[in-house]
Design a protein around this motif. Structure first.
Motif, mmCIF file in Angstrom:
data_model
loop_
_atom_site.group_PDB
_atom_site.id
_atom_site.type_symbol
_atom_site.label_atom_id
_atom_site.label_comp_id
_atom_site.label_asym_id
_atom_site.label_seq_id
_atom_site.Cartn_x
_atom_site.Cartn_y
_atom_site.Cartn_z
ATOM 1 N N PRO A 8 -4.534 -2.705 6.072
ATOM 2 C CA PRO A 8 -4.273 -4.137 6.285
ATOM 3 C C PRO A 8 -5.535 -4.844 6.779
ATOM 4 C CG PRO A 8 -2.560 -2.781 7.291
ATOM 5 C CD PRO A 8 -3.668 -1.853 6.898
ATOM 6 N N VAL A 9 -5.750 -6.061 6.309
ATOM 7 C CA VAL A 9 -6.914 -6.842 6.719
ATOM 8 C C VAL A 9 -6.464 -8.211 7.219
ATOM 9 C CG1 VAL A 9 -8.512 -5.663 5.166
ATOM 10 C CG2 VAL A 9 -7.273 -7.677 4.353
ATOM 11 N N SER A 10 -7.352 -8.888 7.894
ATOM 12 C CA SER A 10 -7.062 -10.223 8.415
ATOM 13 C C SER A 10 -6.931 -11.230 7.278
ATOM 14 C CB SER A 10 -8.172 -10.678 9.363
ATOM 15 O OG SER A 10 -9.387 -10.820 8.639
ATOM 16 N N LEU A 64 -12.123 -1.785 -6.045
ATOM 17 C CA LEU A 64 -11.585 -2.472 -4.870
ATOM 18 C C LEU A 64 -10.123 -2.807 -5.156
ATOM 19 C CD1 LEU A 64 -11.791 -4.077 -2.165
ATOM 20 C CD2 LEU A 64 -12.688 -5.995 -3.503
ATOM 21 N N SER A 65 -9.213 -2.095 -4.520
ATOM 22 C CA SER A 65 -7.777 -2.300 -4.730
ATOM 23 C C SER A 65 -7.236 -3.258 -3.682
ATOM 24 C CB SER A 65 -7.025 -0.969 -4.645
ATOM 25 O OG SER A 65 -7.507 -0.060 -5.607
ATOM 26 N N MET A 66 -6.394 -4.203 -4.131
ATOM 27 C CA MET A 66 -5.832 -5.204 -3.216
ATOM 28 C C MET A 66 -4.314 -5.242 -3.381
ATOM 29 S SD MET A 66 -8.736 -8.201 -3.490
ATOM 30 C CE MET A 66 -8.097 -9.000 -2.019
ATOM 31 N N ASP A 67 -3.626 -4.984 -2.282
ATOM 32 C CA ASP A 67 -2.170 -4.980 -2.248
ATOM 33 C C ASP A 67 -1.709 -6.300 -1.628
ATOM 34 O OD1 ASP A 67 0.523 -4.657 -1.687
ATOM 35 O OD2 ASP A 67 0.320 -2.637 -0.885
ATOM 36 N N SER A 68 -1.267 -7.240 -2.471
ATOM 37 C CA SER A 68 -0.915 -8.567 -1.985
ATOM 38 C C SER A 68 0.363 -8.571 -1.148
ATOM 39 C CB SER A 68 -0.760 -9.538 -3.168
ATOM 40 O OG SER A 68 0.226 -9.076 -4.059
ATOM 41 N N ARG A 105 -8.218 -1.348 -0.273
ATOM 42 C CA ARG A 105 -8.731 0.025 -0.314
ATOM 43 C C ARG A 105 -9.995 0.063 -1.157
ATOM 44 N NH1 ARG A 105 -8.012 4.592 -3.647
ATOM 45 N NH2 ARG A 105 -6.596 3.433 -4.997
ATOM 46 N N LEU A 106 -11.028 0.678 -0.600
ATOM 47 C CA LEU A 106 -12.246 0.960 -1.352
ATOM 48 C C LEU A 106 -12.071 2.351 -1.941
ATOM 49 C CD1 LEU A 106 -14.949 -0.391 1.147
ATOM 50 C CD2 LEU A 106 -13.819 -1.593 -0.734
ATOM 51 N N GLY A 107 -11.927 2.406 -3.264
ATOM 52 C CA GLY A 107 -11.427 3.604 -3.905
ATOM 53 C C GLY A 107 -12.356 4.792 -4.000
ATOM 54 N N ARG A 108 -13.625 4.614 -3.744
ATOM 55 C CA ARG A 108 -14.570 5.723 -3.892
ATOM 56 C C ARG A 108 -15.314 5.972 -2.578
ATOM 57 N NH1 ARG A 108 -17.118 8.327 -8.195
ATOM 58 N NH2 ARG A 108 -19.220 9.087 -7.752
#
Length: 202
Positions: free
Chosen positions: A94-96, A155-159, A165-168
């Motif tokens: 989770p991010v701000s 760069l995966s983003m879960d709305s 998530r940085l995938g590598r």
């Protein structure tokens, strides 16, 4: 129905302009500057007095400093550093709201430019800083290693969870191409919240 005459319109425009002039004449110009986000951060504010202008500027600078604490890739305690330290792990973090907004906009521009704009260039940024300190160009192997950890599609983003998530492993973000513009918008909003509608952020 009666329509306004040309003379009536001119009188109205002149009246509106005179009101605007009267408002402008009550405001004085104030300028403030601090070093924020690695750069001189300058505000020009039109306000009815220095106390009002300075109070608004303080809030704007505080917002810029707050964003720097989230976005900076120089600080080990920033949100950007937190994401990089956990790159390659399976779970999204989770991010701000601020980081989410910047990354969502950055991803859109990455897609529109076919990757020409890419905030995942952090590994290359780090490599060139390392090379600059040593005063030599990086080797081909080091460049290829850094490039292997770059790519906005990783760069995966879960709305739903507002998570990223940085995938590598070894991935890192560099928000230098977008963060200051976002900070300028937030600073202007902070000034408006104090009733300071006439301002410039440089």
């Amino acid at each position: 129905m009666r329509f306004p005459t040309a003379l009536g319109i001119l009188v109205c425009v002149a009246s509106c302009a005179s009101v605007q002039d009267a408002i402008a004449q009550e405001l004085d110009r104030f300028e403030f500057e601090r070093h924020v986000m690695g750069s001189p951060f300058r505000l020009v504010v039109y306000a009815p007095g220095e106390r009002v202008a300075r109070a608004g500027a303080d809030v704007a600078f505080q917002e810029a400093a707050r964003l720097d604490s989230l976005f900076s890739d120089y600080r080990s305690d920033s949100e950007v550093a937190y994401l990089a330290a956990r790159s390659g792990e399976g779970e999204s973090l989770p991010v701000s709201q601020d980081v989410w907004c910047v990354l969502r906009t950055a991803r859109r521009w990455s897609e529109l430019t076919g990757g020409a704009f890419d905030v995942t260039v952090g590994p290359l940024t780090r490599l060139w800083r390392w090379s600059a300190r040593r005063g030599e160009l990086p080797s081909s192997d080091r460049l290829q290693s850094a490039l292997s950890s770059v790519g906005f599609r990783r760069l995966s983003m879960d709305s739903v969870r507002q998570a990223v998530r940085l995938g590598r492993p070894g991935m890192a973000l560099d928000l230098g191409g977008i963060a200051k513009g976002y900070a300028a918008d937030v600073a202007l909003d902070a000034l408006r919240s104090r009733g300071l509608e006439r301002a410039l952020v440089d």
